[in-house]
Design a protein around this motif. Sequence first.
Motif, PDB file in Angstrom:
ATOM      1  N   PRO A 236       0.820  -1.218   0.000  1.00 13.77           N
ATOM      2  CA  PRO A 236       0.000   0.000   0.000  1.00 13.77           C
ATOM      3  C   PRO A 236       0.852   1.265   0.000  1.00 13.77           C
ATOM      4  N   ARG A 237       0.360   2.255  -0.699  1.00 15.43           N
ATOM      5  CA  ARG A 237       1.020   3.566  -0.683  1.00 15.43           C
ATOM      6  C   ARG A 237       0.388   4.495   0.346  1.00 15.43           C
ATOM      7  N   ARG A 238      -0.899   4.269   0.643  1.00 11.35           N
ATOM      8  CA  ARG A 238      -1.586   5.079   1.636  1.00 11.35           C
ATOM      9  C   ARG A 238      -2.437   4.153   2.507  1.00 11.35           C
ATOM     10  N   ILE A 239      -2.231   4.234   3.819  1.00 11.04           N
ATOM     11  CA  ILE A 239      -2.940   3.391   4.779  1.00 11.04           C
ATOM     12  C   ILE A 239      -3.818   4.281   5.648  1.00 11.04           C
ATOM     13  N   LEU A 240      -5.041   3.832   5.879  1.00 14.90           N
ATOM     14  CA  LEU A 240      -5.972   4.576   6.726  1.00 14.90           C
ATOM     15  C   LEU A 240      -6.440   3.684   7.869  1.00 14.90           C
ATOM     16  N   LEU A 241      -6.320   4.170   9.097  1.00 16.38           N
ATOM     17  CA  LEU A 241      -6.882   3.506  10.267  1.00 16.38           C
ATOM     18  C   LEU A 241      -8.029   4.355  10.783  1.00 16.38           C
ATOM     19  N   VAL A 242      -9.191   3.742  11.007  1.00 16.26           N
ATOM     20  CA  VAL A 242     -10.372   4.468  11.459  1.00 16.26           C
ATOM     21  C   VAL A 242     -10.624   4.148  12.926  1.00 16.26           C
ATOM     22  N   GLN A 243     -10.626   5.187  13.769  1.00 17.82           N
ATOM     23  CA  GLN A 243     -10.844   5.036  15.215  1.00 17.82           C
ATOM     24  C   GLN A 243     -11.704   6.209  15.665  1.00 17.82           C
ATOM     25  N   LEU A 244     -13.008   5.988  15.782  1.00 17.26           N
ATOM     26  CA  LEU A 244     -13.941   7.070  16.057  1.00 17.26           C
ATOM     27  C   LEU A 244     -14.480   7.062  17.477  1.00 17.26           C
ATOM     28  N   ASP A 245     -13.874   6.287  18.363  1.00 11.71           N
ATOM     29  CA  ASP A 245     -14.414   6.215  19.715  1.00 11.71           C
ATOM     30  C   ASP A 245     -13.559   7.035  20.680  1.00 11.71           C
ATOM     31  N   HIS A 246     -13.205   6.493  21.834  1.00  7.80           N
ATOM     32  CA  HIS A 246     -12.693   7.309  22.930  1.00  7.80           C
ATOM     33  C   HIS A 246     -11.191   7.137  23.148  1.00  7.80           C
ATOM     34  N   LEU A 247     -10.659   7.854  24.134  1.00 10.36           N
ATOM     35  CA  LEU A 247      -9.219   7.878  24.383  1.00 10.36           C
ATOM     36  C   LEU A 247      -8.671   6.504  24.729  1.00 10.36           C
ATOM     37  N   GLY A 248      -9.319   5.793  25.654  1.00  9.63           N
ATOM     38  CA  GLY A 248      -8.810   4.487  26.053  1.00  9.63           C
ATOM     39  C   GLY A 248      -8.730   3.521  24.892  1.00  9.63           C
ATOM     40  N   ASP A 249      -9.741   3.523  24.025  1.00  9.63           N
ATOM     41  CA  ASP A 249      -9.729   2.656  22.846  1.00  9.63           C
ATOM     42  C   ASP A 249      -8.573   3.021  21.921  1.00  9.63           C
ATOM     43  N   ALA A 250      -8.312   4.317  21.783  1.00  9.97           N
ATOM     44  CA  ALA A 250      -7.234   4.764  20.914  1.00  9.97           C
ATOM     45  C   ALA A 250      -5.868   4.353  21.464  1.00  9.97           C
ATOM     46  N   VAL A 251      -5.690   4.412  22.786  1.00 10.71           N
ATOM     47  CA  VAL A 251      -4.424   3.982  23.383  1.00 10.71           C
ATOM     48  C   VAL A 251      -4.152   2.525  23.041  1.00 10.71           C
ATOM     49  N   LEU A 252      -5.187   1.698  23.085  1.00 13.98           N
ATOM     50  CA  LEU A 252      -5.025   0.279  22.774  1.00 13.98           C
ATOM     51  C   LEU A 252      -4.599   0.049  21.328  1.00 13.98           C
ATOM     52  N   SER A 253      -4.859   1.026  20.458  1.00 17.99           N
ATOM     53  CA  SER A 253      -4.486   0.893  19.045  1.00 17.99           C
ATOM     54  C   SER A 253      -3.096   1.434  18.743  1.00 17.99           C
ATOM     55  N   ALA A 254      -2.428   2.017  19.747  1.00 19.12           N
ATOM     56  CA  ALA A 254      -1.147   2.679  19.496  1.00 19.12           C
ATOM     57  C   ALA A 254      -0.112   1.720  18.914  1.00 19.12           C
ATOM     58  N   GLY A 255      -0.080   0.491  19.417  1.00 18.38           N
ATOM     59  CA  GLY A 255       0.900  -0.470  18.927  1.00 18.38           C
ATOM     60  C   GLY A 255       0.706  -0.833  17.469  1.00 18.38           C
ATOM     61  N   MET A 256      -0.541  -0.774  16.997  1.00 18.70           N
ATOM     62  CA  MET A 256      -0.812  -1.109  15.603  1.00 18.70           C
ATOM     63  C   MET A 256      -0.101  -0.149  14.656  1.00 18.70           C
ATOM     64  N   LEU A 257      -0.086   1.132  15.031  1.00 19.61           N
ATOM     65  CA  LEU A 257       0.485   2.142  14.146  1.00 19.61           C
ATOM     66  C   LEU A 257       1.997   1.965  14.008  1.00 19.61           C
ATOM     67  N   ALA A 258       2.661   1.646  15.111  1.00 20.93           N
ATOM     68  CA  ALA A 258       4.105   1.391  15.045  1.00 20.93           C
ATOM     69  C   ALA A 258       4.397   0.164  14.183  1.00 20.93           C
ATOM     70  N   ALA A 259       3.555  -0.862  14.322  1.00 19.57           N
ATOM     71  CA  ALA A 259       3.763  -2.081  13.543  1.00 19.57           C
ATOM     72  C   ALA A 259       3.511  -1.847  12.049  1.00 19.57           C
ATOM     73  N   LEU A 260       2.479  -1.061  11.722  1.00 20.10           N
ATOM     74  CA  LEU A 260       2.217  -0.741  10.322  1.00 20.10           C
ATOM     75  C   LEU A 260       3.360   0.076   9.719  1.00 20.10           C
ATOM     76  N   ARG A 261       3.890   1.015  10.500  1.00 19.02           N
ATOM     77  CA  ARG A 261       5.026   1.809  10.018  1.00 19.02           C
ATOM     78  C   ARG A 261       6.250   0.915   9.801  1.00 19.02           C
ATOM     79  N   ARG A 262       6.464  -0.038  10.686  1.00 19.24           N
ATOM     80  CA  ARG A 262       7.604  -0.953  10.552  1.00 19.24           C
ATOM     81  C   ARG A 262       7.447  -1.829   9.304  1.00 19.24           C
ATOM     82  N   ARG A 263       6.212  -2.252   9.027  1.00 19.68           N
ATOM     83  CA  ARG A 263       5.973  -3.143   7.883  1.00 19.68           C
ATOM     84  C   ARG A 263       6.069  -2.394   6.563  1.00 19.68           C
TER      85      ARG A 263
END
Length: 428
Positions: free
Chosen positions: A68-95
């Motif tokens: 992919p050239r452009r990746i989109l992650l959709v997270q429309l809920d609250h702060l705690g849910d977003a914190v749980l997704s933080a690791g995904m972004l680092a892993a996507l950047r690494r990949r």
Amino acid sequence: MTAFSQPPTTIHAARLRRQPLAGYRYVRLRWRVLFAVVDALGAILFRLGRWMGRLAHGVDRRAAWPDPRRILLVQLDHLGDAVLSAGMLAALRRRWPEAALEVLASRANRELFAAMPEVDRVHVCHGNRFARSGSGRWIWPLAILAWAWRLRLRQVDLAIDVRGDFPVALLLWLCGAQRRVGWACGGGGFLLTDITPYVPGRAEAASRWALLRPLGIAPTTTERTGPTFRPSAAARQRVVAVLDRELGEPSDSRPLVAVHLGAGTPAKQWPLEHWTRLIHWLHTQARARVVLIGAPEDRARAAAIVAHDPPGVLNWTGRCGIEGLAALLEQTQLMIGADSGPAHLAAAVGTPVVVLFSGTNEVQQWRPEGAAVRVLRAAAPCSPCHREVCPVVGHPCMRSLSPMSVAEAVQPLLPPAACGDLLSGVAP
């Protein structure tokens, strides 16, 4: 903690308890029936469309996916849910280090994503069904359609829905993303190209990693222990300077304990009189400085606390954004609060956390992830109820958590030099 008891006329545990069933995470029967019908019809139509596409073009577009050239992650809920997704972004950047990584966020979590170095751009959807106040809660269908059009112009190659909602699955399809990863548990699985099996009660951090499995991404050893977040050096410097000035002494001279009085819903709130007793104990017996944190709507509760113990309490409620709050939590020796965003953020920065869990959700699914997290909970026969307001008189699942029991959990987490015979100073 021990179970509480209520007369049968006061509490009807079987009626109040709600569990997801039949492959959907919805606890209401009408929603499960609705999306079962929608999914059945949608699956037929999409299979027909794919069959016609193969006849016309002679190839299955899903046979091989380019990087992919452009990746989109959709997270429309609250702060705690977003914190749980933080690791995904680092892993996507690494990949995919060369890909543009973007997030469609809500007003409640945009600051967190904006502070992450892995994220190239944050879009903010002001209208979504998770908004706890304002008009955004009612205009979200229009907002979803508007954002689908705007994101279509950005030519997204890979889009990920971390929650599993039909409107978001629809957005992913309408925005033209070639590869669409998500859950079928909220309905709309036919709109996705990659579906991860839904496991009820699984830890949310583990579910985030399960979403990345179809992409060939697995967590590192460090990432398996939970998400991490690091505020900027500038945010740290600002917080330390303000703390030293307001404390009148170096911030590390006595234990500093962060207390979050609020919660996302009334059903998760600990009684204010319990907080008053616990904070008095922290100040007078544990010789700790207390800093109150929370959103602007928590200011009234914080003012009531400050009125009882003005010398030993700093009121930072509503004073700092998410990155500033993370920097503040780094300076504290302990954070105490309800099952809410600040508890997840404290765990992500490595601060020990004592979480006062209500009977609303499953502990193993929604507890903050971290090496120094302790959960306190009074057993409730009606749990999990998934309600915003407790329907039981007296709110026993939170009121049964006494200040004494919380003090007993807190004492081992404070520096030994600050502790004597502490428990004699707190009311049960």
